[in-house]
Motif scaffolding. Structure first.
Motif, short mmCIF file in Angstrom:
data_model
loop_
_atom_site.label_atom_id
_atom_site.label_comp_id
_atom_site.label_asym_id
_atom_site.label_seq_id
_atom_site.Cartn_x
_atom_site.Cartn_y
_atom_site.Cartn_z
N ARG A 44 -47.28 42.80 52.85
CA ARG A 44 -47.05 41.41 53.27
C ARG A 44 -48.29 40.55 52.99
O ARG A 44 -48.86 39.94 53.89
N ILE A 45 -48.75 40.55 51.76
CA ILE A 45 -49.88 39.76 51.30
C ILE A 45 -49.36 38.73 50.31
O ILE A 45 -48.67 39.09 49.36
N TYR A 46 -49.69 37.47 50.53
CA TYR A 46 -49.10 36.40 49.73
C TYR A 46 -50.18 35.45 49.21
O TYR A 46 -51.24 35.28 49.83
N SER A 47 -49.85 34.78 48.11
CA SER A 47 -50.70 33.73 47.56
C SER A 47 -50.33 32.39 48.16
O SER A 47 -49.22 32.20 48.67
N GLY A 48 -51.26 31.44 48.07
CA GLY A 48 -50.97 30.08 48.48
C GLY A 48 -49.96 29.43 47.53
O GLY A 48 -49.57 30.00 46.51
N VAL A 49 -49.56 28.21 47.88
CA VAL A 49 -48.54 27.49 47.12
C VAL A 49 -49.06 27.12 45.74
O VAL A 49 -50.16 26.56 45.60
N LYS A 50 -48.28 27.40 44.73
CA LYS A 50 -48.61 27.01 43.36
C LYS A 50 -47.70 25.84 42.99
O LYS A 50 -46.50 26.02 42.77
N THR A 51 -48.27 24.65 42.92
CA THR A 51 -47.47 23.44 42.67
C THR A 51 -47.31 23.14 41.20
O THR A 51 -46.36 22.49 40.78
N GLY A 52 -48.27 23.57 40.39
CA GLY A 52 -48.28 23.19 38.99
C GLY A 52 -48.93 21.84 38.75
O GLY A 52 -49.24 21.48 37.61
N LEU A 53 -49.17 21.07 39.83
CA LEU A 53 -49.81 19.76 39.68
C LEU A 53 -50.32 19.32 41.07
O LEU A 53 -49.74 18.44 41.71
N ASP A 148 -41.54 30.24 54.68
CA ASP A 148 -41.52 30.43 56.13
C ASP A 148 -42.75 31.16 56.63
O ASP A 148 -43.12 31.03 57.81
N LYS A 149 -43.41 31.93 55.77
CA LYS A 149 -44.60 32.67 56.19
C LYS A 149 -45.76 31.74 56.55
O LYS A 149 -46.60 32.08 57.37
N PHE A 150 -45.81 30.57 55.93
CA PHE A 150 -46.89 29.63 56.22
C PHE A 150 -46.77 29.06 57.63
O PHE A 150 -47.76 28.66 58.25
N ASP A 151 -45.56 28.97 58.15
CA ASP A 151 -45.34 28.36 59.46
C ASP A 151 -45.75 29.27 60.60
O ASP A 151 -45.97 28.82 61.72
N GLY A 152 -45.86 30.56 60.34
CA GLY A 152 -46.16 31.50 61.41
C GLY A 152 -47.64 31.80 61.54
O GLY A 152 -48.50 31.15 60.96
N THR A 153 -47.93 32.84 62.34
CA THR A 153 -49.30 33.30 62.54
C THR A 153 -49.69 34.23 61.39
O THR A 153 -48.89 35.06 60.97
N VAL A 182 -49.32 38.22 56.68
CA VAL A 182 -48.46 37.80 57.79
C VAL A 182 -48.07 38.98 58.67
O VAL A 182 -48.28 40.14 58.32
N ASP A 183 -47.49 38.65 59.85
CA ASP A 183 -47.02 39.67 60.80
C ASP A 183 -48.13 40.68 61.09
O ASP A 183 -47.93 41.89 61.00
N THR A 184 -49.28 40.16 61.44
CA THR A 184 -50.44 41.03 61.62
C THR A 184 -51.05 40.81 63.00
O THR A 184 -50.42 40.23 63.88
#
Length: 364
Positions: A44-53, A148-153, A182-184
């Protein structure tokens, strides 16, 4: 120093490296026979948002309010966002950045002000590869199935750093220079902020550059996910969690103190002007330095009638900074002692890690 290769019985590493045999043996000791982070957190390891701009999708507070004033619907899809530069040891810097969250599948016609704003940048947005390939609409963020992972702890950290900058967070998005788990729990935060973990990162990752005597590293998931996780007793788990929680509160409180003092310097000495780097780190200045830097930043001296008051106020705030830092250091030392014990390190091995990880305890 010597060069060691994978044929050596003291390494087991996949590359040539220059360092002492003692450090190589120590690295082998703390990485062999333990589980790794990726397994511990079930990937459960994620990258930040990639917007492209980013320059279009990440806006400041003034534009955020303007869009909300134009149409109240805007508020639902504007999210606070941090970059890697905002993520510090145990806490995050306040910023004025917000993400326009036009997720894949959004009905943009329901958000009139946002649509009008994005339409001004349609040409640039349409040139993104995902749009060109027909994977998304010109106004959408790149597809992501874990918003949804960004909204949590979560635990968050920066992609580049010269010391551990993991912290606890709730409800804030990250851009592409940050990562999250997440979920940690706070126990894991304590492990990640330990000197053993940073020593391991320094062995996994290639150094980028020297900054103020410390090497910067790419702290990206492919390295972090390999961090060793020791077996902890129930007491060690609870003690690490309690210390991580205490240090987090102390670090955030110290940051609030820093910000309050910065605000007073800006308003009272600079008429709301921008602080220079020296004034940002006001706790390092004496009264003469405060006066000199105030003159350099704002073009005027502290009035003679106010200098005694400022000298006393600066000393009082510096005492609070020093007290908070001392409490953080005391708890970081205790936290690291627990982690050293969990890895069954000898005093000599602890000394090697303390020397190799040269960043200061209580770092801001």
């Amino acid at each position: 120093l010597l060069m060691v290769d994978t044929a050596s019985d003291v390494t087991g590493l996949d590359e040539w490296r220059f360092q002492s045999v003692e450090l190589t043996r120590l690295f082998k000791k703390i990485t062999e026979g333990y589980g790794i982070l990726n397994q511990s957190v079930s990937r459960r390891i994620y990258s930040g948002v990639k917007t492209g701009l980013n320059e279009v999708f990440i806006i400041n507070g003034e534009l955020k309010q303007k869009l909300i004033n134009e149409h109240p619907s805007s508020e639902a899809i504007i999210k606070p966002i941090f970059g890697g530069e905002d993520l510090r040891p145990w806490y995050q810097l306040e910023n004025d950045s917000y993400l326009i969250w036009t997720y894949h599948g959004i009905k943009i016609e329901n958000y009139h002000a946002i649509e009008n704003y994005l339409r001004k940048h349609k040409d640039a947005l349409s040139k993104r590869s995902d749009v060109q390939n027909g994977q998304m609409e010109w106004y959408e963020l790149r597809p992501c199935d874990y918003y949804d992972k960004f909204d949590g702890t979560k635990i968050v950290w920066s992609d580049i750093s010269k010391l551990p900058r993991f912290s606890w967070n709730h409800g804030i998005y990250l851009n592409n220079t940050g990562f999250l788990i997440v979920d940690t729990n706070q126990t894991l935060l304590g492990l990640l902020q330990s000197r053993v973990a940073w020593f391991a990162i320094s062995q996994f990752a290639q150094p980028l550059r020297l900054r103020a005597g410390l090497w910067q590293y790419r702290v990206i998931p492919q390295f972090v996910e390999r961090l060793p996780i020791p077996e902890l007793s129930a007491g060690q788990e609870s003690d690490l969690a309690a210390l991580a929680e205490e240090i987090t509160a102390l670090a955030r409180g110290r940051y609030d103190l820093h910000e309050k003092m910065r605000g007073r310097i800006s308003q009272d000495l600079g008429g709301g002007g921008r602080l220079n780097r020296a004034l940002e780190e006001w706790w390092r200045l004496d009264s003469a330095g405060l006066q000199a830097q105030g003159k350099a930043a704002f073009g005027r001296n502290i009035p003679l009638s106010e200098r005694d008051e400022w000298e006393k106020y600066l000393a009082d705030q510096q005492a609070k900074h020093a007290a908070a830092t001392a409490q953080i250091i005391e708890r970081e030392i205790r936290l690291n002692a627990i982690v050293y014990a969990a890895f069954k390190l000898t005093p000599d091995e602890i000394g090697l890690i303390e020397t190799a990880t040269k960043y200061p305890y209580g770092a801001v």
